[in-house]
Enzyme design. Structure first.
Site, short mmCIF file in Angstrom:
data_model
loop_
_atom_site.label_atom_id
_atom_site.label_comp_id
_atom_site.label_asym_id
_atom_site.label_seq_id
_atom_site.Cartn_x
_atom_site.Cartn_y
_atom_site.Cartn_z
N GLU A 14 -5.30 -2.74 13.98
CA GLU A 14 -5.92 -1.89 12.96
C GLU A 14 -7.28 -1.45 13.46
OE1 GLU A 14 -6.21 -3.29 8.92
OE2 GLU A 14 -4.19 -4.19 8.99
N GLN A 62 0.80 -1.22 0.00
CA GLN A 62 0.00 0.00 0.00
C GLN A 62 0.84 1.27 0.00
OE1 GLN A 62 -2.30 -1.09 3.51
NE2 GLN A 62 -4.17 -1.09 2.30
N ASN A 117 -7.60 -6.74 14.48
CA ASN A 117 -8.06 -5.72 13.54
C ASN A 117 -9.58 -5.66 13.62
OD1 ASN A 117 -5.40 -5.57 12.82
ND2 ASN A 117 -5.67 -6.31 10.74
N ASN A 126 -0.91 -11.15 8.71
CA ASN A 126 -2.02 -10.23 8.90
C ASN A 126 -3.29 -10.78 8.28
OD1 ASN A 126 -3.04 -7.30 9.44
ND2 ASN A 126 -3.62 -7.72 7.32
#
Length: 442
Positions: free
Chosen positions: A396, A44, A323, A191
């Site tokens: 997150e 990203q 997250n 992740n």
């Protein structure tokens, strides 16, 4: 559907507190050792997709395939952190954050993923970031895998569908521990393995874009990710823990599932939804096996662990990375309207409205994201109760806002909904500290 007023009255009665903060949340509402940070992932932000000896990843191939990305964007340049990391570190320091969670690109360390020859330019790049962070008093929190599998591993062996991937991930993980572990003390192996498995090998919405055999490949990919995590954890414990003194965790994600009514079938459906999210990955680690409900529904489509693998998985984390963005009401349905096998198997419908039609929370830009602060407190309490109160980092949390090219910049920067989101969620986390070992928030 629940009545909003009744729900929050009941919530307050059970918890002894209102669902909404009575004052603005501040740093003093958190323990002195509570860590606040920011986070990114390699694909990203890094850019430089063909620089520094980096090999292609599955996301390079996926984003350059016609029809896969709506606006045809890709990570070739991204925000150019590869060249501008010093500016980013300076910004993090100015904002007063204590930690930066970033991921290492596997194909920047081993361009073909095989682990035969280390790319020294990649090692140097991450050394530079780590050192720049430490110079500013910012602790690096490193994710080893944030979805960007080296393309060579996918094309030659099927990626996460091949058990051999565990060996190659182990080589990569140990290389990172050896190269950076003298300064990095907080590691996350993988992740959100759920999204790699479901969206990458089930729905085909994420790289590598497979959906041909979703009823089996989803669970095979998840199985191998779990084994890869456990193998990396074992390597760190046996060879690096004593000398380096760090910790290793796994990052899971959870959309809180609230029963849509007091009906037993809705309560069972909500519990099943949580098992298909958190239990899928945490139950094998804490209890040695996938959730019973998954085994009952999926049968032989759900892989089995050998006794040796169960031993490897047992307690194979020092902390849980969570997250969390949003929540849903869950109602039982015999025939689910959901698209994929993974969601159909859960026999549930996800609902975003209170009784009367009011939305569960204000909506973000993403079609799935609603502002529901009370959900994060509930999921944290659930983890504490089910998994014997493990240390947790919220790795997150946040929301996106709609782009509007007609508004002046100062109005776009005055993003009031995002402020409301963070105030609400942080207040809920502050309340949760009373019953869970929560260590930080990104």
């Amino acid at each position: 559907m629940p009545k909003k007023e009744n729900f929050f009255n009941d919530f307050a009665d059970k918890n002894g507190e209102s669902d909404k903060p009575t004052k603005d949340v501040s740093r003093t509402d958190f323990p002195p050792n509570f860590v606040f940070g920011v986070a990114t992932s390699a694909y990203q932000v890094e850019g430089a997709s063909k620089e520094g000896g980096r090999g292609p990843s599955i996301w390079d191939a996926f984003s350059h395939t016609d029809g896969k990305i709506l606006d045809k964007s890709n990570g070739d340049t991204a925000v150019d952190q590869y060249h501008r990391y010093k500016e980013d570190v300076e910004l993090i320091a100015k904002l007063g954050f204590e930690a930066y969670r970033f991921s290492i690109s596997w194909s920047r360390i081993f361009p073909d993923g095989l682990g035969t020859k280390v790319n020294e330019e990649g090692i140097a790049y991450y050394n530079n970031i780590i050192n720049a962070l430490l110079e500013k008093g910012i602790q690096p929190y490193v994710t080893l895998y944030h979805w960007d599998l080296p393309l060579h591993l996918h094309e030659t062996m099927g990626g996460w569908l091949n058990k051999e991937i565990v060996k190659y991930f182990s080589i990569y993980a140990e290389t990172c521990f050896k190269s950076f572990g003298d300064r990095v003390k907080n590691w996350m192996t993988i992740n959100e393995p759920l999204h790699t498995a479901v969206n990458g090998y089930g729905l085909g919405r994420f790289a590598p874009g497979r959906n041909e055999n979703s009823s089996t490949e989803t669970y095979i990919a998840a199985h191998h990710q779990l084994l890869a995590h456990a193998a990396a954890f074992s390597i760190y414990q046996c060879k690096y823990k004593e000398k380096q003194g760090g910790q290793v965790g796994l990052v899971v994600d959870c959309e809180w599932a609230e029963a849509n009514s007091d009906k037993i079938e809705d309560k069972i459906a909500a519990a099943r939804r949580l098992d298909f999210q958190l239990g899928w990955y945490l139950n094998p680690i804490y209890f040695g096996e996938y959730p019973e409900v998954m085994r009952e529904i999926l049968g032989d489509r759900l892989p089995k662990f050998t006794e040796e693998e169960k031993k490897l998985l047992k307690n194979s984390l020092d902390f849980i990375g969570l997250n969390h963005y949003t929540s849903r009401f869950i109602a039982y349905v015999k025939e689910s309207p959901e698209e994929s096998d993974f969601y159909k198997a859960q026999q549930m419908e996800r609902i975003v409205e209170w009784e009367g039609g009011e939305l569960i929370g204000e909506k973000g830009a993403s079609e799935w994201l609603y502002v529901v602060p009370w959900g994060i407190r509930k999921v944290l309490k659930y983890i504490a109760q089910k998994y014997n109160n493990p240390p947790v980092y919220v790795t997150e949390n946040g929301m996106d806002d709609e782009d509007n090219d007609t508004l002046p910049l100062h109005e776009m920067l005055n993003d009031k909904l995002r402020v409301i989101y963070y105030k609400g969620y942080l207040a809920a986390v502050a309340q949760a500290i009373n019953f869970i070992k929560i260590r930080g928030n990104r």
